[in-house]
Write a protein that holds these residues in place. Sequence first.
Motif, short mmCIF file in Angstrom:
data_model
loop_
_atom_site.label_atom_id
_atom_site.label_comp_id
_atom_site.label_asym_id
_atom_site.label_seq_id
_atom_site.Cartn_x
_atom_site.Cartn_y
_atom_site.Cartn_z
N VAL A 1 -11.04 3.15 7.14
CA VAL A 1 -10.55 4.50 7.41
C VAL A 1 -11.70 5.40 7.86
O VAL A 1 -11.59 6.16 8.83
N ARG B 1 -4.54 6.23 7.39
CA ARG B 1 -3.74 6.36 6.18
C ARG B 1 -2.39 7.02 6.50
O ARG B 1 -2.31 7.94 7.31
N SER C 1 0.81 -1.23 0.00
CA SER C 1 0.00 0.00 0.00
C SER C 1 0.84 1.27 0.00
O SER C 1 0.32 2.34 -0.32
N PRO D 1 -1.33 4.84 0.59
CA PRO D 1 -2.35 5.39 -0.31
C PRO D 1 -2.84 4.43 -1.38
O PRO D 1 -3.86 4.69 -2.02
#
Length: 437
Positions: free
Chosen positions: A363, A370, A327, A350
């Motif tokens: 999230v 994040r 990620s 991200p």
Amino acid sequence: MAAWRGATTLGAALLPLWLTHRARLGKEDPARLGERRGAGADRPAGPLLWLHGASVGESQSALPLLEALAELRPDLHFLLTTGTLTAARLLEDRLPASLRPRVRHRFVPLDVPAHAARFLDGWRPDAAVLIESEIWPNLILAARARGVPLALVNARVSAGSARGWGRLPAVARRLFGAFGLVIAQTEEDAARLRALGAEGAQSWGNLKFAARPLPAPRAALRALREAIGGRPVLLAASTHPGEEAQVAAARAQLQERLPGLLTILAPRHPERGPALARELEEAAPGAVARRAAGDLPGPGTAFYVADTIGELGLLYRVAGVALIGGSLVPHGGQNPLEAARLGCPVLLGPHTDNFATIAARMVEEGAAERVADSGALAEAAAAVLTEPDRARSMTSAAARIAADAGALPERMAAAIEALLPEPAPAWDGIRAATATG
């Protein structure tokens, strides 16, 4: 389709060389290469359901579905196919003992007409279930030609893949229209599948939400916990090239705030372990240990390279916070719920396209945070590791999300059972007695 059949038939002559090369690299089982040509059938008596999950994620998400089907149909046997050696090994480790007598595993045959015919004629499945996004034209059309009912479950298709299939609309309609049952992960996936020819595609949710917690052997867990002691632990799980350097940079920023920090790096491809350890040695000479070498982290270990297979359940249980790999670089991310299910707070980069819906919801509801780069990773990891209330809030939110799809395997199993032949009368009596008892 004729072009694909012709190309795969012509290319079949070179495939033994390719398979032998892969076996030398440790990516195939040399003793089982015949299965990639469709050989090795050992069909049990009675109804047989074929389930295929290409790699680790797909095959593991199949386990709760398999258990639900086994409970629903006590007469049913299963053929499970995978495309990778790692998936096969993990399946062997995690398959419940009660189901082992009813399950055969084979490597999926390569998509060559002769291989597909040999496989299907040998096993003669009563129905077939493909998981997620494995579309092999020769296998699918050969199964349909033999009257095998087909299901595509936990299905996903990216916008890019949909555009690619859309350039061949007649081929797409023939392939996706071959499935009598299509259950997608999201409504976006279902809409794309309907446009490609799977007219009845619908969205019920993601089987990965319903997966069992990853296991951890008690002795190994106890030994690792004793070795770590009370040190804070940052885990980078299933990392890809380019991520480990960012994790190392984050650790450097955390040294003053968390002087006892242990950083565990579990590369997605464990064979990268030795090279990764050498790279880390440059940043922390004498402070790197490797699990595949039999090491446990000592008091002076800064980086612990967990270059083994099937031990994420162990690592998530000892970590105070975990960055989900794939990620921080544009790979799409790995499954964040595996960590969340084990009470490990989650950090995400991200790039989470592979689990976009899961990641966005985590999230939004405070179950994950994040981080864009090494600096943000250091700040978020420090906050979670030093603020117990924050960590508890994240894991509680994640547990609620993971529990939402608790009944999904049973719902899917009921839909799949409708594709199978009716059970024999003797089994009807057993099922009725079980239901009333």
